[in-house]
Design a protein around this motif. Structure first.
Motif, PDB file in Angstrom:
ATOM      1  N   GLU A   1       0.811  -1.216   0.000  1.00 30.58           N
ATOM      2  CA  GLU A   1       0.000   0.000   0.000  1.00 30.58           C
ATOM      3  C   GLU A   1       0.846   1.268   0.000  1.00 30.58           C
ATOM      4  N   ASN A   2       2.063   1.186   0.532  1.00 33.57           N
ATOM      5  CA  ASN A   2       2.919   2.370   0.610  1.00 33.57           C
ATOM      6  C   ASN A   2       3.351   2.844  -0.768  1.00 33.57           C
ATOM      7  N   ASP A   3       3.545   4.156  -0.897  1.00 31.23           N
ATOM      8  CA  ASP A   3       4.096   4.710  -2.130  1.00 31.23           C
ATOM      9  C   ASP A   3       5.515   4.180  -2.337  1.00 31.23           C
ATOM     10  N   LEU A   4       5.904   4.018  -3.596  1.00 32.69           N
ATOM     11  CA  LEU A   4       7.271   3.614  -3.936  1.00 32.69           C
ATOM     12  C   LEU A   4       7.884   4.660  -4.858  1.00 32.69           C
ATOM     13  N   HIS A   5       9.081   5.134  -4.495  1.00 36.45           N
ATOM     14  CA  HIS A   5       9.780   6.147  -5.281  1.00 36.45           C
ATOM     15  C   HIS A   5      11.031   5.516  -5.908  1.00 36.45           C
ATOM     16  N   VAL A   6      11.160   5.650  -7.210  1.00 39.69           N
ATOM     17  CA  VAL A   6      12.311   5.121  -7.939  1.00 39.69           C
ATOM     18  C   VAL A   6      13.069   6.293  -8.549  1.00 39.69           C
ATOM     19  N   TYR A   7      14.358   6.391  -8.230  1.00 36.17           N
ATOM     20  CA  TYR A   7      15.213   7.452  -8.745  1.00 36.17           C
ATOM     21  C   TYR A   7      16.212   6.808  -9.704  1.00 36.17           C
ATOM     22  N   GLY A   8      16.269   7.296 -10.934  1.00 39.52           N
ATOM     23  CA  GLY A   8      17.188   6.702 -11.896  1.00 39.52           C
ATOM     24  C   GLY A   8      17.254   7.508 -13.177  1.00 39.52           C
ATOM     25  N   PRO A   9      18.108   7.098 -14.106  1.00 39.96           N
ATOM     26  CA  PRO A   9      18.294   7.850 -15.352  1.00 39.96           C
ATOM     27  C   PRO A   9      17.009   7.954 -16.170  1.00 39.96           C
ATOM     28  N   LYS A  10      16.930   9.014 -16.958  1.00 40.67           N
ATOM     29  CA  LYS A  10      15.798   9.174 -17.871  1.00 40.67           C
ATOM     30  C   LYS A  10      15.697   7.935 -18.751  1.00 40.67           C
ATOM     31  N   GLY A  11      14.503   7.392 -18.871  1.00 40.11           N
ATOM     32  CA  GLY A  11      14.273   6.170 -19.615  1.00 40.11           C
ATOM     33  C   GLY A  11      13.796   5.034 -18.736  1.00 40.11           C
ATOM     34  N   ILE A  12      14.081   5.128 -17.442  1.00 37.26           N
ATOM     35  CA  ILE A  12      13.711   4.029 -16.551  1.00 37.26           C
ATOM     36  C   ILE A  12      12.195   3.901 -16.420  1.00 37.26           C
ATOM     37  N   LYS A  13      11.493   5.013 -16.447  1.00 39.85           N
ATOM     38  CA  LYS A  13      10.035   4.973 -16.362  1.00 39.85           C
ATOM     39  C   LYS A  13       9.447   4.267 -17.571  1.00 39.85           C
ATOM     40  N   GLU A  14       9.928   4.615 -18.747  1.00 39.38           N
ATOM     41  CA  GLU A  14       9.431   3.988 -19.985  1.00 39.38           C
ATOM     42  C   GLU A  14       9.671   2.483 -19.969  1.00 39.38           C
ATOM     43  N   ILE A  15      10.854   2.079 -19.524  1.00 44.49           N
ATOM     44  CA  ILE A  15      11.201   0.653 -19.504  1.00 44.49           C
ATOM     45  C   ILE A  15      10.268  -0.123 -18.578  1.00 44.49           C
ATOM     46  N   ILE A  16      10.078   0.364 -17.364  1.00 40.57           N
ATOM     47  CA  ILE A  16       9.266  -0.356 -16.378  1.00 40.57           C
ATOM     48  C   ILE A  16       7.794  -0.369 -16.778  1.00 40.57           C
ATOM     49  N   LEU A  17       7.280   0.770 -17.221  1.00 42.96           N
ATOM     50  CA  LEU A  17       5.864   0.822 -17.595  1.00 42.96           C
ATOM     51  C   LEU A  17       5.582  -0.046 -18.815  1.00 42.96           C
ATOM     52  N   LEU A  18       6.530  -0.128 -19.749  1.00 44.07           N
ATOM     53  CA  LEU A  18       6.360  -1.007 -20.915  1.00 44.07           C
ATOM     54  C   LEU A  18       6.235  -2.458 -20.479  1.00 44.07           C
ATOM     55  N   GLN A  19       7.068  -2.869 -19.542  1.00 45.29           N
ATOM     56  CA  GLN A  19       7.012  -4.248 -19.052  1.00 45.29           C
ATOM     57  C   GLN A  19       5.700  -4.527 -18.323  1.00 45.29           C
ATOM     58  N   LEU A  20       5.239  -3.566 -17.556  1.00 43.78           N
ATOM     59  CA  LEU A  20       3.968  -3.737 -16.853  1.00 43.78           C
ATOM     60  C   LEU A  20       2.808  -3.840 -17.852  1.00 43.78           C
ATOM     61  N   ARG A  21       2.807  -2.976 -18.864  1.00 38.63           N
ATOM     62  CA  ARG A  21       1.725  -3.005 -19.856  1.00 38.63           C
ATOM     63  C   ARG A  21       1.750  -4.296 -20.658  1.00 38.63           C
ATOM     64  N   ALA A  22       2.943  -4.704 -21.094  1.00 38.11           N
ATOM     65  CA  ALA A  22       3.057  -5.895 -21.948  1.00 38.11           C
ATOM     66  C   ALA A  22       2.637  -7.157 -21.217  1.00 38.11           C
ATOM     67  N   SER A  23       2.807  -7.169 -19.909  1.00 43.05           N
ATOM     68  CA  SER A  23       2.453  -8.360 -19.127  1.00 43.05           C
ATOM     69  C   SER A  23       1.061  -8.246 -18.508  1.00 43.05           C
ATOM     70  N   GLY A  24       0.368  -7.164 -18.827  1.00 36.34           N
ATOM     71  CA  GLY A  24      -0.961  -6.971 -18.251  1.00 36.34           C
ATOM     72  C   GLY A  24      -0.937  -6.786 -16.753  1.00 36.34           C
ATOM     73  N   SER A  25       0.167  -6.267 -16.239  1.00 32.58           N
ATOM     74  CA  SER A  25       0.323  -6.089 -14.799  1.00 32.58           C
ATOM     75  C   SER A  25       0.014  -4.652 -14.392  1.00 32.58           C
ATOM     76  N   TYR A  26      -0.073  -4.449 -13.115  1.00 32.96           N
ATOM     77  CA  TYR A  26      -0.362  -3.126 -12.572  1.00 32.96           C
ATOM     78  C   TYR A  26       0.162  -3.075 -11.144  1.00 32.96           C
ATOM     79  N   THR A  27       0.152  -1.899 -10.573  1.00 34.28           N
ATOM     80  CA  THR A  27       0.508  -1.771  -9.153  1.00 34.28           C
ATOM     81  C   THR A  27      -0.703  -1.228  -8.404  1.00 34.28           C
ATOM     82  N   GLY A  28      -0.964  -1.803  -7.261  1.00 35.00           N
ATOM     83  CA  GLY A  28      -2.050  -1.320  -6.428  1.00 35.00           C
ATOM     84  C   GLY A  28      -1.603  -0.223  -5.501  1.00 35.00           C
ATOM     85  N   TYR A  29      -0.392   0.227  -5.678  1.00 34.66           N
ATOM     86  CA  TYR A  29       0.188   1.297  -4.873  1.00 34.66           C
ATOM     87  C   TYR A  29       0.696   2.385  -5.817  1.00 34.66           C
ATOM     88  N   ASN A  30       0.951   3.554  -5.289  1.00 34.34           N
ATOM     89  CA  ASN A  30       1.461   4.656  -6.112  1.00 34.34           C
ATOM     90  C   ASN A  30       2.936   4.433  -6.428  1.00 34.34           C
TER      91      ASN A  30
END
Length: 304
Positions: free
Chosen positions: A82-111
């Protein structure tokens, strides 16, 4: 302040070694630093609670530093985080992770928040009343940052005998700890220096992986309690370090000496070597206080 090394080798996982990931426990925070394959398993072996990891710092987008991230994010979902999760990293990391989540039909129930980095100068990433985290720009084959973790010790230590003698009520203790003077009922003003001792020296940890030998980081890490500096190669293979923009144990020790750090921790060893002891021997010829990283090993950063 405790550092747990989850993995300290370069490139690929092996039977008895893991690529880079660390956990730093500081001021009631648990920070995950890099997240290679196998990080989840190593977290479980070290009995670190997944639910207490709210901030993840990724140095760069080479696989041996972040290929375990999508798995950990997915596991958080399966554990009903339930807790928020903060990821700090180089530009591009958001695109990579969200692509994997979308392609696998996954989601996060947390922010899930991404803080993408592009600056080539040091910047503060996280700060509260107890700790500050800032970047250490590094020189590698892709955009890379190290991270500097610093305690913020504002509270002075109470001089209990003096406070007791003056019969000062506990309700004033916080004011005293933060430097306030006290006025007694008879009108006397007691200066804070008579009621407290200087606070303990704030501790600091600098994480520098991956990078070639680069003296520009010296001012940013000067005087830290513990410096983790990559040492992928030994000096007799410095040509490989130069070609791949990595560092040798001798070069890491040179940085530690110039920065006048208190302790050097070597890691990110190439798996071409059968033993890590030569790294320690080589570094100690330049800088005497040397530790070797080891998967699963804990390092306490003592109060000075």
């Amino acid at each position: 302040m405790k550092l747990t090394v989850l993995g300290c080798y370069a490139a690929t996982p092996r039977t008895f070694s893991n690529p880079t990931a660390q956990v730093l426990e500081i001021k009631n925070h648990i920070f995950l630093i890099d997240c290679a394959e196998g990080t989840q398993v190593q977290l479980r072996k070290s009995k670190i609670k997944f639910s207490k990891i709210n901030h993840i710092f990724i140095s760069h987008l080479h696989g041996d530093h972040f290929y375990g991230l999508i798995g950990l994010i997915s596991t958080f979902m399966l554990l009903n985080r339930e807790n928020d999760l903060h990821v700090y990293g180089p530009k591009g990391i958001k695109e990579i992770i969200l692509l994997q989540l979308r392609a696998s039909g996954s989601y996060t129930g947390y922010n899930l928040y991404f803080h993408e980095l592009e600056s080539t100068t040091s910047e503060i990433l996280y700060e509260d009343e107890k700790v500050r985290v800032s970047t250490i720009p590094l020189h590698h084959r892709v955009y890379t940052n190290g991270f500097l973790f610093q305690e913020k010790n504002k509270e002075r230590k109470l001089n209990i005998p003096a406070i007791t003698e003056l019969e000062i009520e506990p309700v004033y203790f916080r004011k005293i700890q933060y430097g306030g003077d006290i006025t007694l009922e008879d009108g006397r003003v007691i200066p804070n220096a008579d009621l407290t001792f200087d606070p303990a020296v704030a501790r600091s940890y600098a994480y520098c992986s991956d990078t070639c030998y680069d003296e520009r980081i010296v001012p940013l890490i000067h005087g830290v309690d513990l410096l983790y500096h990559e040492s992928t190669f030994l000096e007799n293979e410095s040509h490989l370090a130069e070609r791949t923009l990595h560092a040798t144990a001798k070069q890491a020790a040179s940085i530690a000496k110039q920065a006048e750090v208190h302790q050097l921790l070597l890691g990110h060893f190439s798996t071409r070597y059968g033993s890590t002891e030569p790294f320690k021997t080589e570094a100690e010829s330049i800088f005497p206080q040397v530790w070797l990283a080891e998967d699963g090993k804990e390092f306490e950063i003592p109060q000075r």
